[in-house]
Design a protein around this motif. Structure first.
Motif, PDB file in Angstrom:
ATOM      1  N   LEU A  57       0.840  -1.201   0.000  1.00  0.00           N
ATOM      2  CA  LEU A  57       0.000   0.000   0.000  1.00  0.00           C
ATOM      3  C   LEU A  57       0.878   1.254   0.000  1.00  0.00           C
ATOM      4  CD1 LEU A  57      -2.572  -1.153   2.732  1.00  0.00           C
ATOM      5  CD2 LEU A  57      -3.105  -0.802   0.324  1.00  0.00           C
ATOM      6  N   HIS A  58       0.263   2.388  -0.273  1.00  0.00           N
ATOM      7  CA  HIS A  58       0.992   3.658  -0.126  1.00  0.00           C
ATOM      8  C   HIS A  58       1.154   3.908   1.364  1.00  0.00           C
ATOM      9  CE1 HIS A  58       0.698   4.432  -4.355  1.00  0.00           C
ATOM     10  NE2 HIS A  58      -0.601   4.258  -4.320  1.00  0.00           N
ATOM     11  N   LEU A  59       2.383   3.864   1.847  1.00  0.00           N
ATOM     12  CA  LEU A  59       2.591   3.860   3.296  1.00  0.00           C
ATOM     13  C   LEU A  59       2.638   5.273   3.844  1.00  0.00           C
ATOM     14  CD1 LEU A  59       4.936   0.789   3.447  1.00  0.00           C
ATOM     15  CD2 LEU A  59       2.534   0.913   4.104  1.00  0.00           C
ATOM     16  N   GLU A  60       1.448   5.834   3.979  1.00  0.00           N
ATOM     17  CA  GLU A  60       1.301   7.146   4.611  1.00  0.00           C
ATOM     18  C   GLU A  60       0.363   7.001   5.803  1.00  0.00           C
ATOM     19  OE1 GLU A  60      -1.702   8.493   4.457  1.00  0.00           O
ATOM     20  OE2 GLU A  60      -2.652   8.049   2.558  1.00  0.00           O
ATOM     21  N   MET A  61      -0.010   8.131   6.402  1.00  0.00           N
ATOM     22  CA  MET A  61      -0.652   8.051   7.727  1.00  0.00           C
ATOM     23  C   MET A  61      -2.011   7.352   7.767  1.00  0.00           C
ATOM     24  SD  MET A  61      -0.580  12.121   7.823  1.00  0.00           S
ATOM     25  CE  MET A  61      -0.593  12.977   6.277  1.00  0.00           C
ATOM     26  N   LYS A  62      -2.845   7.536   6.710  1.00  0.00           N
ATOM     27  CA  LYS A  62      -4.151   6.870   6.754  1.00  0.00           C
ATOM     28  C   LYS A  62      -3.986   5.365   6.597  1.00  0.00           C
ATOM     29  CE  LYS A  62      -4.768   9.979   3.906  1.00  0.00           C
ATOM     30  NZ  LYS A  62      -3.832  11.004   3.401  1.00  0.00           N
ATOM     31  N   THR A  63      -3.055   4.982   5.732  1.00  0.00           N
ATOM     32  CA  THR A  63      -2.779   3.559   5.544  1.00  0.00           C
ATOM     33  C   THR A  63      -2.291   2.951   6.855  1.00  0.00           C
ATOM     34  OG1 THR A  63      -1.937   4.275   3.423  1.00  0.00           O
ATOM     35  CG2 THR A  63      -1.617   1.966   3.988  1.00  0.00           C
ATOM     36  N   ALA A  64      -1.480   3.737   7.575  1.00  0.00           N
ATOM     37  CA  ALA A  64      -0.962   3.241   8.853  1.00  0.00           C
ATOM     38  C   ALA A  64      -2.117   2.905   9.787  1.00  0.00           C
ATOM     39  CB  ALA A  64      -0.057   4.297   9.484  1.00  0.00           C
ATOM     40  N   ASP A 130      -3.728  -5.277  -1.655  1.00  0.00           N
ATOM     41  CA  ASP A 130      -2.870  -4.770  -2.730  1.00  0.00           C
ATOM     42  C   ASP A 130      -3.373  -3.426  -3.245  1.00  0.00           C
ATOM     43  OD1 ASP A 130      -0.690  -5.010  -4.366  1.00  0.00           O
ATOM     44  OD2 ASP A 130      -1.335  -6.878  -5.312  1.00  0.00           O
ATOM     45  N   ASP A 131      -2.454  -2.639  -3.796  1.00  0.00           N
ATOM     46  CA  ASP A 131      -2.809  -1.352  -4.403  1.00  0.00           C
ATOM     47  C   ASP A 131      -2.025  -1.256  -5.701  1.00  0.00           C
ATOM     48  OD1 ASP A 131      -2.854   1.397  -5.145  1.00  0.00           O
ATOM     49  OD2 ASP A 131      -3.347   1.971  -3.104  1.00  0.00           O
ATOM     50  N   GLY A 132      -2.659  -1.694  -6.797  1.00  0.00           N
ATOM     51  CA  GLY A 132      -1.975  -1.691  -8.084  1.00  0.00           C
ATOM     52  C   GLY A 132      -1.685  -3.098  -8.598  1.00  0.00           C
ATOM     53  N   ASN A 346      -0.302  13.042  -6.391  1.00  0.00           N
ATOM     54  CA  ASN A 346      -1.000  13.270  -5.119  1.00  0.00           C
ATOM     55  C   ASN A 346      -0.321  12.550  -3.954  1.00  0.00           C
ATOM     56  OD1 ASN A 346      -1.718  10.761  -6.078  1.00  0.00           O
ATOM     57  ND2 ASN A 346      -3.826  10.855  -5.360  1.00  0.00           N
ATOM     58  N   LEU A 347       0.412  11.495  -4.243  1.00  0.00           N
ATOM     59  CA  LEU A 347       1.090  10.769  -3.174  1.00  0.00           C
ATOM     60  C   LEU A 347       2.589  11.042  -3.156  1.00  0.00           C
ATOM     61  CD1 LEU A 347      -1.156   7.753  -3.550  1.00  0.00           C
ATOM     62  CD2 LEU A 347      -0.440   8.501  -1.291  1.00  0.00           C
ATOM     63  N   ALA A 348       3.173  11.227  -4.345  1.00  0.00           N
ATOM     64  CA  ALA A 348       4.619  11.459  -4.393  1.00  0.00           C
ATOM     65  C   ALA A 348       4.952  12.906  -4.037  1.00  0.00           C
ATOM     66  CB  ALA A 348       5.156  11.110  -5.773  1.00  0.00           C
ATOM     67  N   ASP A 351       0.203  14.269   0.389  1.00  0.00           N
ATOM     68  CA  ASP A 351      -0.049  13.227   1.384  1.00  0.00           C
ATOM     69  C   ASP A 351      -1.118  12.221   0.966  1.00  0.00           C
ATOM     70  OD1 ASP A 351       1.754  14.018   3.422  1.00  0.00           O
ATOM     71  OD2 ASP A 351       0.458  15.708   3.882  1.00  0.00           O
ATOM     72  N   GLY A 352      -1.487  12.206  -0.325  1.00  0.00           N
ATOM     73  CA  GLY A 352      -2.562  11.301  -0.747  1.00  0.00           C
ATOM     74  C   GLY A 352      -3.921  11.916  -0.470  1.00  0.00           C
ATOM     75  N   HIS A 353      -4.947  11.094  -0.594  1.00  0.00           N
ATOM     76  CA  HIS A 353      -6.317  11.605  -0.432  1.00  0.00           C
ATOM     77  C   HIS A 353      -6.571  12.070   1.003  1.00  0.00           C
ATOM     78  CE1 HIS A 353      -6.851  10.069  -4.309  1.00  0.00           C
ATOM     79  NE2 HIS A 353      -7.581   9.006  -4.086  1.00  0.00           N
ATOM     80  N   PRO A 354      -7.552  12.946   1.163  1.00  0.00           N
ATOM     81  CA  PRO A 354      -7.904  13.410   2.504  1.00  0.00           C
ATOM     82  C   PRO A 354      -8.340  12.268   3.422  1.00  0.00           C
ATOM     83  CG  PRO A 354      -8.970  14.748   0.820  1.00  0.00           C
ATOM     84  CD  PRO A 354      -8.347  13.603   0.108  1.00  0.00           C
ATOM     85  N   ILE A 357     -11.833  10.735   3.244  1.00  0.00           N
ATOM     86  CA  ILE A 357     -12.056   9.867   2.082  1.00  0.00           C
ATOM     87  C   ILE A 357     -11.457   8.489   2.331  1.00  0.00           C
ATOM     88  CG2 ILE A 357     -11.302   9.511  -0.320  1.00  0.00           C
ATOM     89  CD1 ILE A 357     -13.513  11.546  -0.209  1.00  0.00           C
ATOM     90  N   MET A 358     -10.187   8.470   2.767  1.00  0.00           N
ATOM     91  CA  MET A 358      -9.545   7.165   2.990  1.00  0.00           C
ATOM     92  C   MET A 358     -10.229   6.414   4.124  1.00  0.00           C
ATOM     93  SD  MET A 358      -7.633   7.157   0.480  1.00  0.00           S
ATOM     94  CE  MET A 358      -7.033   5.490   0.645  1.00  0.00           C
ATOM     95  N   ASP A 359     -10.955   7.140   4.976  1.00  0.00           N
ATOM     96  CA  ASP A 359     -11.755   6.515   6.024  1.00  0.00           C
ATOM     97  C   ASP A 359     -12.675   5.462   5.402  1.00  0.00           C
ATOM     98  OD1 ASP A 359     -12.993   6.091   8.483  1.00  0.00           O
ATOM     99  OD2 ASP A 359     -14.447   7.718   8.192  1.00  0.00           O
TER     100      ASP A 359
HETATM  101  N1  ADE Z   1      -3.495   6.998   0.555  1.00  0.00           N
HETATM  102  C1  ADE Z   1      -3.286   5.679   0.733  1.00  0.00           C
HETATM  103  N2  ADE Z   1      -3.584   4.989  -0.365  1.00  0.00           N
HETATM  104  C2  ADE Z   1      -3.993   5.895  -1.282  1.00  0.00           C
HETATM  105  C3  ADE Z   1      -4.429   5.799  -2.617  1.00  0.00           C
HETATM  106  N3  ADE Z   1      -4.517   4.633  -3.249  1.00  0.00           N
HETATM  107  N4  ADE Z   1      -4.749   6.943  -3.263  1.00  0.00           N
HETATM  108  C4  ADE Z   1      -4.647   8.120  -2.612  1.00  0.00           C
HETATM  109  N5  ADE Z   1      -4.261   8.280  -1.361  1.00  0.00           N
HETATM  110  C5  ADE Z   1      -3.938   7.178  -0.680  1.00  0.00           C
END
Ligand code: ADE
Length: 424
Positions: A57-64, A130-132, A346-348, A351-354, A357-359
Motif C-alpha cells: 500500500l501507499h505507506l502514509e498516515m491513513k494507511t498506517a 494490494d494497491d496496483g 498526489n502521493l509522491a 499526502d494522498g487523499h484526505p 475519504i480514505m476513512d
Molecule cells: N493513501 C493511501 N492509499 C492511497 C491511494 N490509493 N490513493 C490516494 N491516497 C492514498
C-alpha cells in the motif's frame, strides 16, 4: 543506495523518526470515524487472531491506521510500499515500532521496491491487501509456493482491478480477489473527490503556481479524471478533456468541458494531468508542439502515462529547479516541467487523499479482509465485488458521523416499489 535501518522485522529509513509518524497517524485517525468504529469492533472480537496479512500500500498516515486496525484485530501484519515515492519514512518508523513488519523507504530503487515486497511476503500471508496488483502479480510469477496458504486478496485501485480481470480472463488467477475499488463507497468518493482534491494539492504544493486563467488538460474522464476536471473548474481554469471513450467524451462535453484529441490539446494546454491507467498518453509528438513552461503531472497509478523516455530523448538538458520538479529543456529553448518523476503526484508530492475519504476506502479494505476470511472456502479464483450490505454499512456510519439523517421508505412506498400492477 540508501542508508537504512534494516533488521529481520523491519526495513525503515530511520526508526528514530517514529514520534513524528505517530503524530501524523493520531491526527488523521481523528477524522476517520468509520475505520475507528470498525477498529473498536475488531479489538473486541479479534477476528484475525492467527491470521497473516501482507499489504502492499501507499505507506502514509491513513494507511498506517488501517494496518494498525488489522493488528488490533489480532492479525500478524507485514507491509511494503506500492510506489517507491509515496512512502513516508516517519510513518513507516511508527509502524515498525508498533510491531508491524514493514519494509519500505521513500526513494527506494525498483530493485529495493521488489526486494521489500518479497520480505513482506515472507510471512506467508493468508490475505493480501494490494494497491496496483504488484503483490498479487509477484506471487503468481515468483512466489507460487505461497499460494496454497493464501485465501484471497483485495485490490484498492482501478489499475489493479484491470490487471486482475486480465489475469482472470487468461485463466491464471489462483485465488479470489475482492475489487474494493468497485464498491460505490470507494470509487464515487475516493476516485472522484479524493483524486480531485489530492491531485491539485500535489500540483499546487509543488509548483506554487496559479490555476485560475490556465488551460488545464485532463487526460482520461473516468472517476479520477471527472474529479480532477471538476476541481480545476472550481479553481478558475478552462478545462479540456482528452478521452477515447465516446460516451465519456460526450459526458465531459455536457458537463461543460471542452473535448478534443491530444494533438490539439497539446498546443494550448498549460497544465496536463493524466488519469487513464494507460501507457504513453502524452508522448513525443505532443511534447514537440507544447508551449514553453507547461506543467506535466500524472494521477494514474503507474509512471507510464507521460512518456519519460520521449522527454529524455528530446531534452538537451535535464535539471531540478525545485524538489519534485524535473525541467526538460528542449533544443529550441522550450522548458517542460514534469512533476514527481511522472509518478502519482498526489502521493509522491503530497499526502494522498484526505483522511475523510480514505476513512471509507480503508473501512472497505478492513471489511474485505474479514469477508475473505469468512468466505474463502466458497469463493473461486475470480474477481468479486463486495456485497451491497458492506457498502451501505460504510455509507450509513459515515452519514451518522457527519450528523446527517436520511429519509426512510414508508410501508406503502415499499409495497409500491415491489409491485408491478400499478401504472398510469
Ligand atoms: N493513501 C493511501 N492509499 C492511497 C491511494 N490509493 N490513493 C490516494 N491516497 C492514498
Amino acid at each position: 543506495m540508501l542508508v537504512v535501518d534494516c533488521t529481520k522485522d523491519y526495513c525503515v529509513k530511520d526508526i528514530s523518526l517514529a514520534p513524528e509518524g505517530w503524530k501524523k497517524i493520531d491526527w488523521v485517525s481523528r477524522f476517520m470515524p468509520v475505520l475507528r468504529a470498525i477498529r473498536e469492533d475488531f479489538e473486541r472480537r479479534k477476528p484475525f487472531k492467527g491470521v497473516k496479512i501482507a499489504a502492499t500500500l501507499h505507506l502514509e498516515m491513513k494507511t498506517a491506521f488501517l494496518l494498525l486496525t488489522l493488528k488490533a484485530a489480532g492479525a500478524e501484519v507485514s507491509a511494503a510500499a506500492s510506489n517507491p515515492l509515496s512512502t513516508q519514512d516517519d510513518v513507516v518508523a511508527a509502524l515498525a515500532e508498533a510491531g508491524i513488519k514493514v519494509y519500505a523507504i521513500r526513494g527506494e530503487t525498483r530493485e529495493e521496491y521488489y526486494e521489500n515486497m518479497h520480505r513482506a511476503l515472507d510471512i506467508g500471508p493468508n490475505i493480501i491487501i494490494d494497491d496496483g496488483a504488484d503483490m498479487v502479480s509477484v506471487v503468481h510469477r515468483e512466489r507460487q509456493e505461497l499460494i496454497d496458504e493464501i485465501w484471497g486478496a483485495s485490490e484498492e485501485t482501478t489499475t489493479g482491478v484491470i490487471r486482475l480481470r486480465a489475469m482472470e480472463r487468461d485463466g491464471v488467477l489462483r485465488f479470489p480477489v475482492i475489487a474494493v475499488n468497485d464498491a460505490y463507497t470507494k470509487y464515487l468518493f475516493d476516485n472522484r473527490y479524493g483524486t480531485g482534491q489530492s491531485t491539485w494539492d500535489g500540483i499546487i504544493r509543488t509548483t506554487n503556481l496559479l490555476i485560475a486563467g490556465k488551460n488545464v488538460v485532463v487526460v482520461g474522464y473516468g472517476w479520477c479524471g471527472r474529479g480532477i476536471a471538476m476541481r480545476a473548474r472550481g479553481l478558475g481554469a478552462t478545462v479540456i478533456v482528452v478521452e477515447v471513450d465516446p460516451i465519456r467524451a460526450l459526458e465531459a462535453r455536457m458537463d461543460g468541458f471542452l473535448v478534443m484529441p491530444m494533438r490539439e490539446a497539446a498546443k494550448i494546454g498549460d497544465i496536463f494531468i493524466t488519469a487513464t491507467g494507460n501507457i504513453n498518453c502524452i508522448r513525443r509528438e505532443h511534447f514537440e508542439v507544447m508551449k514553453d513552461g507547461v506543467i506535466l503531472a500524472n494521477a494514474g497509478h503507474f509512471d507510464v502515462e507521460i512518456s519519460k523516455p520521449d522527454l529524455e530523448a528530446l531534452a538537451v538538458e535535464i535539471s531540478q529547479p525545485r524538489p519534485n520538479i524535473t525541467e526538460y529543456r528542449l533544443a529550441d529553448g522550450r522548458r517542460l516541467y514534469l512533476l514527481a518523476e511522472g509518478r502519482l503526484v498526489n502521493l509522491a508530492a503530497a499526502d494522498g487523499h484526505p483522511a475523510e475519504i480514505m476513512d471509507m476506502s480503508f473501512a472497505l479494505q478492513a471489511k474485505a479482509a474479514e469477508y475473505i476470511k469468512e468466505n474463502h472456502e466458497r469463493l473461486e479464483p475470480k474477481v468479486y465485488t463486495l456485497p451491497r450490505e458492506i457498502d451501505e454499512m460504510v455509507a450509513r456510519i459515515k452519514l451518522r458521523a457527519m450528523g446527517i439523517e436520511i429519509e426512510e421508505l414508508t410501508e406503502e412506498q415499499k409495497r409500491y416499489l415491489e409491485s408491478w400492477e400499478h401504472g398510469t
